[in-house]
Scaffold this active site. Structure first.
Site, PDB file in Angstrom:
ATOM      1  N   CYS A   2       0.826  -1.203   0.000  1.00 17.19           N
ATOM      2  CA  CYS A   2       0.000   0.000   0.000  1.00 17.19           C
ATOM      3  C   CYS A   2       0.863   1.257   0.000  1.00 17.19           C
ATOM      4  O   CYS A   2       2.006   1.244   0.446  1.00 17.19           O
ATOM      5  CB  CYS A   2      -0.864   0.026   1.258  1.00 17.19           C
ATOM      6  SG  CYS A   2      -1.801  -1.473   1.515  1.00 17.19           S
ATOM      7  N   ARG A  27       5.073   0.136  -6.234  1.00 15.24           N
ATOM      8  CA  ARG A  27       5.113  -0.715  -5.040  1.00 15.24           C
ATOM      9  C   ARG A  27       4.107  -1.859  -5.130  1.00 15.24           C
ATOM     10  O   ARG A  27       4.167  -2.784  -4.322  1.00 15.24           O
ATOM     11  CB  ARG A  27       4.811   0.128  -3.786  1.00 15.24           C
ATOM     12  CG  ARG A  27       5.816   1.260  -3.597  1.00 15.24           C
ATOM     13  CD  ARG A  27       5.392   2.150  -2.458  1.00 15.24           C
ATOM     14  NE  ARG A  27       5.526   1.470  -1.193  1.00 15.24           N
ATOM     15  CZ  ARG A  27       6.579   1.589  -0.390  1.00 15.24           C
ATOM     16  NH1 ARG A  27       7.579   2.346  -0.751  1.00 15.24           N
ATOM     17  NH2 ARG A  27       6.629   0.938   0.742  1.00 15.24           N
ATOM     18  N   TRP A  72      -3.136  -2.605  -1.370  1.00 19.77           N
ATOM     19  CA  TRP A  72      -2.729  -3.966  -1.738  1.00 19.77           C
ATOM     20  C   TRP A  72      -3.482  -4.860  -0.758  1.00 19.77           C
ATOM     21  O   TRP A  72      -3.177  -4.877   0.436  1.00 19.77           O
ATOM     22  CB  TRP A  72      -1.221  -4.092  -1.572  1.00 19.77           C
ATOM     23  CG  TRP A  72      -0.601  -5.323  -2.123  1.00 19.77           C
ATOM     24  CD1 TRP A  72      -0.312  -5.583  -3.436  1.00 19.77           C
ATOM     25  CD2 TRP A  72      -0.127  -6.461  -1.384  1.00 19.77           C
ATOM     26  NE1 TRP A  72       0.301  -6.806  -3.551  1.00 19.77           N
ATOM     27  CE2 TRP A  72       0.420  -7.362  -2.310  1.00 19.77           C
ATOM     28  CE3 TRP A  72      -0.128  -6.803  -0.032  1.00 19.77           C
ATOM     29  CZ2 TRP A  72       0.965  -8.588  -1.937  1.00 19.77           C
ATOM     30  CZ3 TRP A  72       0.421  -8.014   0.340  1.00 19.77           C
ATOM     31  CH2 TRP A  72       0.959  -8.895  -0.600  1.00 19.77           C
ATOM     32  N   ASN A  98      -1.644   1.827   5.947  1.00 15.18           N
ATOM     33  CA  ASN A  98      -0.787   0.725   5.482  1.00 15.18           C
ATOM     34  C   ASN A  98      -0.497  -0.159   6.683  1.00 15.18           C
ATOM     35  O   ASN A  98      -0.303   0.350   7.788  1.00 15.18           O
ATOM     36  CB  ASN A  98       0.564   1.238   4.966  1.00 15.18           C
ATOM     37  CG  ASN A  98       0.427   2.043   3.689  1.00 15.18           C
ATOM     38  OD1 ASN A  98      -0.641   2.127   3.110  1.00 15.18           O
ATOM     39  ND2 ASN A  98       1.534   2.631   3.264  1.00 15.18           N
ATOM     40  N   GLY A  99      -0.415  -1.472   6.473  1.00 17.88           N
ATOM     41  CA  GLY A  99      -0.099  -2.377   7.581  1.00 17.88           C
ATOM     42  C   GLY A  99      -1.290  -3.270   7.890  1.00 17.88           C
ATOM     43  O   GLY A  99      -2.247  -3.352   7.105  1.00 17.88           O
ATOM     44  N   GLU A 481      19.800 -16.468  -7.721  1.00 20.88           N
ATOM     45  CA  GLU A 481      19.274 -15.173  -8.122  1.00 20.88           C
ATOM     46  C   GLU A 481      18.744 -15.227  -9.563  1.00 20.88           C
ATOM     47  O   GLU A 481      17.720 -14.617  -9.879  1.00 20.88           O
ATOM     48  CB  GLU A 481      20.358 -14.095  -7.962  1.00 20.88           C
ATOM     49  CG  GLU A 481      20.005 -12.729  -8.504  1.00 20.88           C
ATOM     50  CD  GLU A 481      18.779 -12.079  -7.851  1.00 20.88           C
ATOM     51  OE1 GLU A 481      18.229 -12.637  -6.871  1.00 20.88           O
ATOM     52  OE2 GLU A 481      18.377 -11.023  -8.350  1.00 20.88           O
ATOM     53  N   LYS A 485      14.967 -14.270 -10.540  1.00 14.71           N
ATOM     54  CA  LYS A 485      14.611 -13.237 -11.521  1.00 14.71           C
ATOM     55  C   LYS A 485      13.644 -13.821 -12.537  1.00 14.71           C
ATOM     56  O   LYS A 485      12.647 -13.205 -12.875  1.00 14.71           O
ATOM     57  CB  LYS A 485      15.852 -12.713 -12.271  1.00 14.71           C
ATOM     58  CG  LYS A 485      16.736 -11.744 -11.552  1.00 14.71           C
ATOM     59  CD  LYS A 485      16.224 -10.339 -11.426  1.00 14.71           C
ATOM     60  CE  LYS A 485      15.396 -10.146 -10.194  1.00 14.71           C
ATOM     61  NZ  LYS A 485      16.020 -10.132  -8.918  1.00 14.71           N
ATOM     62  N   GLU A 488      10.089 -14.599 -10.951  1.00 14.91           N
ATOM     63  CA  GLU A 488       9.260 -13.482 -10.483  1.00 14.91           C
ATOM     64  C   GLU A 488       8.725 -12.613 -11.606  1.00 14.91           C
ATOM     65  O   GLU A 488       7.633 -12.068 -11.485  1.00 14.91           O
ATOM     66  CB  GLU A 488       9.936 -12.658  -9.378  1.00 14.91           C
ATOM     67  CG  GLU A 488      11.080 -11.795  -9.771  1.00 14.91           C
ATOM     68  CD  GLU A 488      11.669 -11.023  -8.597  1.00 14.91           C
ATOM     69  OE1 GLU A 488      10.944 -10.631  -7.675  1.00 14.91           O
ATOM     70  OE2 GLU A 488      12.892 -10.799  -8.611  1.00 14.91           O
ATOM     71  N   LYS A 601       6.986  -4.071  -4.340  1.00 14.31           N
ATOM     72  CA  LYS A 601       8.393  -3.681  -4.318  1.00 14.31           C
ATOM     73  C   LYS A 601       8.967  -3.763  -2.919  1.00 14.31           C
ATOM     74  O   LYS A 601      10.072  -4.249  -2.726  1.00 14.31           O
ATOM     75  CB  LYS A 601       8.545  -2.263  -4.870  1.00 14.31           C
ATOM     76  CG  LYS A 601       9.988  -1.758  -4.897  1.00 14.31           C
ATOM     77  CD  LYS A 601      10.861  -2.621  -5.788  1.00 14.31           C
ATOM     78  CE  LYS A 601      12.307  -2.200  -5.809  1.00 14.31           C
ATOM     79  NZ  LYS A 601      13.170  -3.264  -6.366  1.00 14.31           N
TER      80      LYS A 601
HETATM   81  C1  AGP Z   1      13.831  -8.982  -5.734  1.00 11.60           C
HETATM   82  O1  AGP Z   1      13.780  -9.136  -7.109  1.00 11.60           O
HETATM   83  C2  AGP Z   1      12.578  -9.181  -5.037  1.00 11.60           C
HETATM   84  N1  AGP Z   1      11.554  -8.337  -5.520  1.00 11.60           N
HETATM   85  C3  AGP Z   1      12.627  -9.344  -3.534  1.00 11.60           C
HETATM   86  O2  AGP Z   1      13.126 -10.621  -3.305  1.00 11.60           O
HETATM   87  C4  AGP Z   1      13.429  -8.314  -2.689  1.00 11.60           C
HETATM   88  O3  AGP Z   1      14.792  -8.445  -2.967  1.00 11.60           O
HETATM   89  C5  AGP Z   1      13.137  -8.572  -1.200  1.00 11.60           C
HETATM   90  O4  AGP Z   1      11.762  -8.411  -0.961  1.00 11.60           O
HETATM   91  C6  AGP Z   1      13.939  -7.691  -0.271  1.00 11.60           C
HETATM   92  O5  AGP Z   1      13.668  -6.331  -0.475  1.00 11.60           O
HETATM   93  P1  AGP Z   1      14.594  -5.231   0.180  1.00 11.60           P
HETATM   94  O6  AGP Z   1      15.946  -5.355  -0.445  1.00 11.60           O
HETATM   95  O7  AGP Z   1      13.926  -3.932  -0.157  1.00 11.60           O
HETATM   96  O8  AGP Z   1      14.641  -5.501   1.642  1.00 11.60           O
END
Ligand code: AGP
Length: 606
Positions: A2, A27, A72, A98-99, A481, A485, A488, A601
């Site tokens: 959110c 986000r 969200w 939010n929360g 990783e 990628k 996701e 995000k």
């Molecule tokens: C990365 O591609 C992801 N969207 C996710 O894993 C992200 O790295 C994770 O949520 C941690 O986020 P942060 O680095 O903002 O803490």
């Protein structure tokens, strides 16, 4: 997750609110709403995009006080009714939140027993009714919010307005970020500086438990016991232009392409050619203290955790200190043993990931020494840590992390160099690593030039039902990783395994339907990796090799050949072709590249 925006000042609030919400779109959200105050509250909210909300807002939507929200869904499906803001029954109070309010059901039952009729399924509506009832008794919005929050268990960032107080917004934070923006005779607030930077660079981050009252001519902040707190504004160096796509089709491609610069910025001013050491002033540790640690424990979530695995290997190799990485989301729940001679390192691009923040807070409670490797200056995790390294990678907008990932790995190389050179890493090895780090930006440019080849490969493999990613030791976090990628943003199922583990189980999956991306650096494990490729090919599996040389066609169907750096630094470079591969696979499959389904995000809830 959110997003919140709020405005009070001399101008119409709606243009800022709508533009601010648009800045927060990255986000992730499913519905949006705004309310302004002008002889009563005027509200619009819709399921869908901020553009749909803007279309639903009439031309005459005047009011110099207002709040807005992108939701969200957590409690109740995405819908117009469940979208925020939420109003008190008499429509005097409007709240965005939010929360998660954990005791919402209990509070709702009590309010319903008192005759309150709820219109939405959200936990937030509880707050609008609690505040709405109390404000009549106290005649103070600030006090009504404070009293309502005392009854709430859970996390929140909130913004509240009162139709009878047209010059005042009250905001509060507990676990969900709220940033105040200081303007010229106007005040802003948002859950993320992204919404503010077009209007002001002077910001104030609220701490957990703090509440702020904003008026056009300034603000006051208060601790949970109503004591006034003193806050120093911070100047943010991120600009509005950082949040544009800059002519690229997607933020993701822009951020992948920025990596020569972002890596250079992470390194800037931190390498010392005389002693071949790294200068990291933000660590707040002298050489004696840096020598005193016997172990390093790294925590982060998702891609941050995988970059931490690269970091752990760098620290073990260069500083010869036992180091390992663990998901912060697991660490915080398992009552970890916190040792005085362990250095804890928390990683976060956003600096707001709730699981990582909670893990840091748990560590601090137990007396742990925690450094942060963080991109967002002044964020909650950065503030909570004892010291750390800022990435200076600029804002990362696309949900999938790319430039923050490589900059984090580079920051770990600097930390490993620092810890190594106060121990046994020789000047010659220090020099080798410094020189290797300096070569990275140029080598990243060479890798970006391979995009046409990688794009073709992505198109070739994108329609596979599933893909395997393998790597050994330094290559394993790169494989993880790479798989992350791909899944996701393209939604192609991808598994990552240590290449050494294949024959202990996952080899059973290998066949023509399951291509493998193999990370094969030119290092001491090259022969072992080539043997693994042979085993995959013998089972009819296709192999896309990412390495430093072209392989025998008997071992690999396709090869992406990368520039070679020092073996310790190779993982940083090897992750980049996998980002480009995932990007083009997602484009080929017509996915929503920057806002993949179900993801946000920055994950500011548990
Ligand atoms: C990365 O591609 C992801 N969207 C996710 O894993 C992200 O790295 C994770 O949520 C941690 O986020 P942060 O680095 O903002 O803490």
């Amino acid at each position: 997750m959110c997003g919140i925006v709020a405005y009070v000042g001399p101008k119409d609030a709606a243009p800022f609110l709508l533009e601010g919400l648009q800045r927060l779109e990255y986000r992730g959200y499913d519905s949006a709403g705004v309310v302004v105050s002008n002889k009563g509250l005027k509200m619009r909210k819709v399921k869908g995009r901020v553009a749909d909300l803007a279309a639903a807002v009439p031309a005459r939507f005047k009011g110099t006080l207002g709040i807005g929200h992108t939701r969200w869904a957590t409690h109740g499906a995405p819908s117009d009714v469940n979208a925020h803001p939420h109003l008190s029954t008499d429509e005097r109070i409007a709240v965005v939140h939010n929360g998660i309010i954990e005791n919402a059901d209990e509070l709702r039952a009590k309010l319903e027993a008192d005759g309150v009729v709820f219109v939405s399924e959200t936990d937030t509506e509880v707050l609008s009714h609690l505040i709405g009832r109390t404000v009549k008794e106290t005649d103070s919005l600030e006090e009504a919010v404070r009293m309502a929050l005392k009854r709430v268990v859970g996390t929140y960032g909130i913004a509240v307005i009162d139709a009878q107080r047209p010059g005042e917004v009250v905001v509060a934070r507990n676990g969900s970020p709220i940033v105040l923006g200081i303007g010229e005779k106007e005040m802003f607030a948002a859950s993320d500086v992204a919404a503010l930077v077009r209007y002001t660079r002077q910001v104030v981050h609220l701490e957990d438990g703090e509440l702020a009252v904003l008026k056009a001519d300034g603000f006051h902040t208060f601790a949970s016991d109503a004591r006034e707190t003193a806050k120093e504004p911070l100047t943010v160096d991120w600009e509005a232009g950082h949040y544009d796509t800059g002519g690229y089709e997607h933020y993701l491609l822009k951020e992948i392409s920025e990596q020569p610069d972002t890596v250079a910025r992470t390194l800037r001013g931190r390498l010392d050619d005389r002693f071949h050491i790294a200068h990291l002033g933000g660590l707040n540790m002298d050489a004696r203290e840096s020598r005193s640690f016997r172990r390093v424990k790294i925590i982060g979530c998702g891609s941050a955790y995988y970059s931490g695995q690269i970091g752990a290997q760098l620290i073990e190799e260069l500083a010869r200190i036992p180091a390992d990485a663990e998901p912060a989301s697991e660490f915080r729940y398992r009552s970890p043993v916190v040792e005085p001679d362990t250095l804890y390192v928390a990683i976060s691009q956003s600096g707001e990931t709730y699981d990582t923040l909670a893990a840091v807070q748990e560590l601090k409670r137990k007396g742990g020494r925690v450094l942060g490797i963080v991109n967002t200056v002044g964020s909650a995790i950065a503030r909570e840590c004892d010291g750390g390294v800022y990435l200076h990678a600029g804002p990362e907008v696309s949900v999938a992390s790319t430039k923050a990932f490589t900059s984090t790995a580079v920051a770990f190389a600097l930390l490993a160099l620092h810890l190594g050179r106060v121990r046994d890493l020789s000047p010659a090895d220090g020099r080798r690593i410094c020189e290797g780090l300096r070569r990275l930006p140029g080598q990243i440019k060479e890798i970006l030039a391979l995009e046409p080849q990688i794009k073709e490969l992505a198109r070739k493999y994108a329609h596979s039902p599933s893909m395997m990613f393998v790597g050994r030791v330094r290559g394993y976090p790169v494989a993880r990783e790479g798989a992350q990628k791909l899944k996701e943003i393209s939604y192609v199922h991808a598994e990552a395994y240590p290449a050494s583990e294949l024959k202990h189980g996952p080899l059973a999956l290998i066949g023509p339907e399951m291509p493998t991306v193999a990370i094969v650096p030119d290092d001491e494990l090259l022969d072992k990796n080539l043997t693994t490729l042979g085993e995959i090919r013998a089972r009819g599996g296709q192999v896309l090799m990412v390495g430093h040389r072209t392989a025998d066609p008997k071992l690999a169907d396709d090869c992406v050949v990368l520039p070679k750096n020092e073996v310790e630094l190779d993982p940083i470079l090897m992750s980049i072709p996998l980002q480009i591969f995932a990007y083009h696979a997602a484009v080929a499959l017509e996915r929503d590249v920057d806002k993949p389904r179900n993801l946000a995000k920055s994950v500011t809830v548990e």
